[in-house]
Design an enzyme around this catalytic site. Structure first.
Site, PDB file in Angstrom:
ATOM      1  N   ASP A   1       0.881  -1.093  -0.090  1.00  0.00           N
ATOM      2  CA  ASP A   1       0.075   0.146   0.055  1.00  0.00           C
ATOM      3  C   ASP A   1       0.979   1.111   0.038  1.00  0.00           C
ATOM      4  O   ASP A   1       1.941   1.051  -0.486  1.00  0.00           O
ATOM      5  CB  ASP A   1      -0.808  -0.147   1.300  1.00  0.00           C
ATOM      6  CG  ASP A   1      -2.184   0.731   0.863  1.00  0.00           C
ATOM      7  OD1 ASP A   1      -2.162   1.727   0.315  1.00  0.00           O
ATOM      8  OD2 ASP A   1      -3.315   0.266   1.432  1.00  0.00           O
TER       9      ASP A   1
ATOM     10  N   HIS B   1       2.412   1.818  -3.245  1.00  0.00           N
ATOM     11  CA  HIS B   1       1.540   2.854  -3.693  1.00  0.00           C
ATOM     12  C   HIS B   1       2.150   4.228  -3.635  1.00  0.00           C
ATOM     13  O   HIS B   1       1.415   5.310  -3.879  1.00  0.00           O
ATOM     14  CB  HIS B   1       0.191   2.752  -2.992  1.00  0.00           C
ATOM     15  CG  HIS B   1      -0.840   1.544  -3.387  1.00  0.00           C
ATOM     16  ND1 HIS B   1      -1.905   1.300  -3.039  1.00  0.00           N
ATOM     17  CD2 HIS B   1      -0.107   0.396  -3.860  1.00  0.00           C
ATOM     18  CE1 HIS B   1      -2.311   0.208  -3.468  1.00  0.00           C
ATOM     19  NE2 HIS B   1      -1.251  -0.518  -3.992  1.00  0.00           N
TER      20      HIS B   1
END
Ligand SMILES: *[C@@H]1O[C@H](CO)[C@@H](O)[C@H](O)[C@H]1NC(C)=O
Length: 355
Positions: A179, A202
């Site tokens: 993430d 991310h």
């Protein structure tokens, strides 16, 4: 054995503190002197917490020192407010117990602390893999498949996430995750990120903002000399479509190299990761005073710059200087795409600016 050693060690730590205070002007709280055992098996929560509490209670600079070695550590929260500057100096590696996290939200939490410094070159090993089999998505039809854009497959695992924090510096760190590598949430100020490598992951995100009614402003974030490799996003600012009214301002992104990043520069004020969202109104998060300088590399999508600001509170004073991207792996041309942005640009710009 370990237990018998604790008391002489505490005594020694007091002496050690006195000496180190004289030597460096900072007080050192070595977790070993609080009984921590670096065998990779003993849960060291108590020793770490006691070292933390003593360090936190000191004025001036105090150092929680973690010598080389592998320390098993269960879920623990290091809470402030502290009386001075607290440094978490990590030469050693911290390892989570296997599979013990099904009921806890955080492995290592730092809360209510101003002026926290973390450094030392050690490793945080969350043992996340032991939790992945509990992901039921393969049996549940309502589960949405994760977009497979990065080679990572660990769901919802932010690297470093911070909120209600100020004066934080993160530097010389490598973060690989499923993430956000770094997420900066509500009520933060004076955050300095430099020489961070992120990938897979991310990217580095400010937000999401505007989800909760008690949110406060985000002011002053600097991200410099970072590398993002194979990430989903590069540098991102995101907010939900809600009436929550705060300001996100004073951001500098400078000297950032991105390699094979899907959305290198992105502002998304219509953030809705799991539709349908309760879109009440255009975002009331005012984004302003954002500088992008010398950002370069390759984009895996054709839109290297995307700024979707709020119709009600358009982005103000966005400044772009020397932006240079190519398409990753092909010669396709790139685009930038924006709405409700008030900005200026200088120097070279590729893709061409959209405002
Ligand atoms: C990007 O990551 C890949 C996979 O880990 C690696 O092989 C490559 O060398 C990295 N490239 C850069 C420019 O860091």
């Amino acid at each position: 054995m370990a237990h018998q050693n604790i008391f002489p060690c505490i005594f020694f730590s007091i002496l050690f503190c006195v000496f180190s205070t004289v030597a460096q002007g900072a007080r050192t709280f070595n977790v070993k002197y609080y009984g921590a055992v670096a065998n990779g098996r003993t849960d060291n929560r108590k020793a770490f917490l006691r070292a933390w509490m003593d360090a936190c209670d000191q004025k001036g600079v105090s150092i929680v020192y973690i010598p080389k070695g592998v320390y098993m550590l269960g879920s623990v929260e290091f809470a402030g407010p502290c009386r001075g500057v607290t440094m978490f100096f990590m030469k050693g590696d911290l390892r989570a117990p296997r599979g013990a996290f099904l009921n806890v939200e955080t492995w290592l939490g730092f809360r209510y602390v101003d002026n926290l410094i973390m450094k030392g070159g050690g490793t945080l090993d969350g043992q996340g893999q032991s939790a992945w089999p509990f992901n039921q998505c393969h049996k549940n039809n309502n589960c949405q498949t994760l977009p497979i854009v990065t080679p990572d497959y660990s769901p919802n695992t932010d690297g470093i996430k911070m909120g209600s924090s100020s004066n934080i510096r993160i530097s010389y760190s490598k973060i690989s995750t499923g993430d956000d590598c770094i997420a900066i949430l509500s009520d933060t100020s004076n955050i300095d990120i430099s020489n961070v490598y992120c990938g897979p992951g991310h990217g580095i995100s400010i937000g999401s903002l505007g989800k909760y009614t008690n949110e406060k402003n985000v002011n002053g974030v600097s991200v410099r000399k970072c590398t993002l490799n194979g990430t989903d996003n590069g540098i991102r600012i995101k907010s939900w479509e809600s009436p929550i009214s705060i300001t996100a301002s004073n951001f500098l992104f400078q000297d950032i190299f991105m390699y094979n990043v899907r959305n290198p520069i992105i502002i998304d004020q219509t953030y809705c990761p799991h539709p349908p969202c309760n879109r009440q109104t255009a975002s009331h998060v005012q984004i302003q005073d954002v500088t992008y300088r010398n950002i370069f590399g390759t984009s895996s999508s054709e839109i290297a710059v995307s700024m979707q600001c709020s119709k009600k509170f358009p982005c103000k004073n966005i400044v772009m200087t020397d932006i240079k991207f190519g398409h990753h792996g092909t010669k396709k041309s790139l685009k930038s795409y924006c709405s409700y942005v008030n900005g200026r640009f200088f120097g070279r710009q590729y893709p061409p600016p959209c405002f």
